[in-house]
Each structure stands twice: as C-alpha cells, then as structure tokens.
Design a protein around this motif. Structure first.
Motif, mmCIF file in Angstrom:
data_model
loop_
_atom_site.group_PDB
_atom_site.id
_atom_site.type_symbol
_atom_site.label_atom_id
_atom_site.label_comp_id
_atom_site.label_asym_id
_atom_site.label_seq_id
_atom_site.Cartn_x
_atom_site.Cartn_y
_atom_site.Cartn_z
ATOM 1 N N LEU A 20 -5.386 -5.138 2.994
ATOM 2 C CA LEU A 20 -5.041 -3.924 2.567
ATOM 3 C C LEU A 20 -5.460 -2.709 3.529
ATOM 4 N N ASP A 21 -6.496 -2.763 3.935
ATOM 5 C CA ASP A 21 -7.261 -1.657 4.724
ATOM 6 C C ASP A 21 -6.257 -1.776 6.121
ATOM 7 N N ASP A 26 -10.419 -7.197 0.473
ATOM 8 C CA ASP A 26 -9.295 -6.532 0.824
ATOM 9 C C ASP A 26 -9.178 -5.924 2.131
ATOM 10 N N GLY A 34 1.575 1.651 -3.527
ATOM 11 C CA GLY A 34 0.334 1.909 -4.495
ATOM 12 C C GLY A 34 0.253 1.187 -5.471
ATOM 13 N N ARG A 75 -2.966 -0.065 5.459
ATOM 14 C CA ARG A 75 -3.135 1.549 5.267
ATOM 15 C C ARG A 75 -3.377 2.011 6.526
ATOM 16 N N VAL A 97 0.809 -1.047 -0.010
ATOM 17 C CA VAL A 97 -0.053 0.146 0.024
ATOM 18 C C VAL A 97 0.892 1.163 -0.062
#
Length: 348
Positions: free
Chosen positions: A255-256, A252, A183, A259, A180
């Motif tokens: 990924l959260d 996802d 990106g 982040r 992340v």
C-alpha cells in the motif's frame, strides 16, 4: 524522466532481499512449502475471508485462467472495449478458454457503462444456441485509462452480472493503486461488492514477477489446480513467487508503494495543468496520467530524455484533438522520484 510504464521499474529492495533469503536451502515444490502456505493464509487475512490463491507468472495468465474457469460452451465474456484482456493479450483469454469470445462494451474513461453492458448481454439470449451464451463479466481496476471504479460503480456492474448468473472478474494489475485511491479495504473493493474472481497484481508495484489469481469461492479450487497446471503456470519453485508476496504484503508495504506512485502521478498532473504547452486529457485516479501535447513538443521532451508512450485516442474522445496534437501516456511507479517529475514539468 522515465514514464514509459510501471513495468520498467525494478524490484523494491525488501522484495529483492526476500528472494535472496529464500534462495537458501531446500523447500518442497509446486506450492507445497511452508512459505507458500503462509502467504496463502496472509491473502485470506488481507481479504477478511477464506480465499483460494494461485500464483502465476503474468497478469495475462491470471486473467486468462479466470475466464477459463468461467467458460461455458459457446461462452462470451463481457469487458470494456479498451480493456487489457481485449486489446493487449494477443488472444490469450480465448486461447486458454478454448475458444470463448470477448464482447466489447463501451463507456467513458475506460469504465463499462452499466446500461451498455446490459444491452450487450441482451444481444446473446441464452435460448439462442447460434449466438453462444454469456459466461462472465470482467472489469479492470484501475482501468487502462488510469481511472478507478467507485465502490458504487463496481456494485452496479456486479448487480447486472448477478442478475444474469454471471461470475464477475476483476483485472487488478494495478489493484493496490486503485485501492489506495479509494481509501478502502481489499474486502470492500472485491467480494463485498460482488467480485468472484480477482487477478491480483504485484509486478507493477515493486515485485520482480509475482501475480496471483484469487478465488473468493474456494470450492472452485480443485478445478483451478488442473487449469493452472495445463496452462504451464504451476511453478516447481513457487516459493520464489511466495517470497515476493511475503515481503510485499508485510507491514502494508504494497500500500505504501502504491501511495507513492499515485502521489507522483498527482504531482505530475498538477504540473501539466499549470503548463501552457500541455493539458490533461482527463484527471488521473491512480498512477497513469494522460496528456495532450503538440507532437513537436512531445518530440522535444523526448530529446531532453523523457520517455513515455504514444496512446490511442479512446473511442469516446475521437475528434477532440487538433491535427498537430497527440495523446500520450505517462506512468509513475514506486521508484519514481519527485525531482524527475519536476524536471519533466519544467521541460513542459
């Protein structure tokens, strides 16, 4: 104000609930259940190609197995001098590979310098039976210094490995945090850049105990089945590792969570930068923040409830700190709260 390690954080609620759900009833053992197969297929979707996936219990096991499958007689694997495989795994990569060696490569901020990597490989010409033979290159993403290799930097390392016919392994204990940060996609950060083997970490990012070794060449899977069994990493009830990854990769979530951890690290870094009593040793790329503090200030922060580790000054920064200063590592996680970051910054 717990910034000791992302290993200190618990499990995300969705992952814990998945474990409870799959604790009921019966399922075939040793990686043969429907859930195991489902998650293996999900990994192939995530990486946009067919991959072979092997669940293991620890990142050390994943790294060691990756190097064991790359092993050659008299084998030498090349890594950054401060890589986890080199300084934090108690010789497990050497043990699993029955005596292969690690050769340390220098480079600033935890990243191997390509020129130094080339020079180190040249120290072991293949025709010199006395020195041993190169067998692999391994890089850490994100690094032990909290930095992240760019796609171009990965490609540069991969080009060197490929020119020497050496497989390239990525230690991805904090894979999601690096991903992340850049990106990009899992495929772009791995096999499209020349990665052959990946240690895919989930434990640091919300799982209870879930790591995987991913082979981008599934034809090597048969050998790895035996290596994993011999290393005592084939779990009979592997559905409980699969259950964690099932929730982790769904929608996802992984990924959260990464982040959030990275955002908390940026918030922490910004606050430290504004403080008169502390300074960043270097800018963080992921969820590890390295700060220079006077030792008295570090002691005072700990007395106020902050937890963090003293850190060895990297070789490329030796001599840069004053006598009364120390280097300290602070790590954020999916569970880090903004108010705890702000309390630490205020205490600084």
């Amino acid at each position: 104000m717990i910034f000791s390690s992302d290993n200190w954080a618990g499990a995300h609620q969705a992952i814990a609930e998945s474990l409870v759900t799959h604790a009921k009833g019966y399922a075939s053992a040793y990686g043969t259940s429907e859930l195991d197969r489902k998650v293996e297929e999900r990994f192939s979707e995530v990486f946009e190609r067919d991959v072979a996936v092997f669940f293991v219990g620890t990142g050390t096991a994943a790294n060691s197995l990756a190097l064991s499958i790359a092993n050659r007689a008299g084998g030498i694997a090349f890594c950054h001098r401060e890589a986890h495989v080199n300084v934090d795994e108690c010789g497990a990569p050497q043990f699993f590979s029955h005596g292969a060696r690690l050769s340390a490569v220098g480079g600033a901020r935890g990243k191997m310098d390509p020129a130094k990597l080339e020079a180190e490989i040249r120290r072991f010409p293949k025709e010199n039976v006395h020195g041993g033979q190169p067998m692999a290159v391994t890089l850490t993403q994100a690094t032990e210094s909290g930095t992240v290799y760019s796609l171009g930097e990965i490609e540069a390392i991969a080009s060197i490995a490929r020119s020497q016919t050496l497989p390239l392994h990525m230690d991805g204990a904090r894979f999601a945090n690096a991903l992340v940060s850049l990106g990009t996609t899992p495929a772009e950060m791995t096999w499209k850049r020349g990665i052959d083997l990946l240690s895919f970490g989930g434990t640091k990012n919300g799982c209870w105990c879930a790591e995987a070794l991913v082979l981008f060449d599934p034809s090597r899977a048969q050998e790895m089945h035996f290596l994993r069994k011999r290393s005592a990493q084939l779990f009979s009830k592997s559905r409980f590792v699969a259950a964690q990854f099932d929730a982790y990769l769904a929608g996802d979530l992984w990924l959260d969570l990464a982040r959030h951890a990275n955002a908390m690290a940026r918030r922490l870094a910004d606050g430290i930068t504004a403080s008169a009593e502390s300074r960043l040793a270097w800018a963080p790329d992921a969820n590890e923040v390295f700060v220079v503090l006077k030792r008295e200030a570090a002691s005072r922060l700990r007395q106020q409830g902050a937890l963090f580790y003293d850190w060895e000054v990297p070789h490329d920064l030796e001599g840069s700190l004053a006598e009364d200063e120390g280097l300290f590592r602070l790590v954020t996680s999916f569970a880090t709260r903004a108010e705890d970051v702000d309390r630490f910054v205020a205490a600084c």
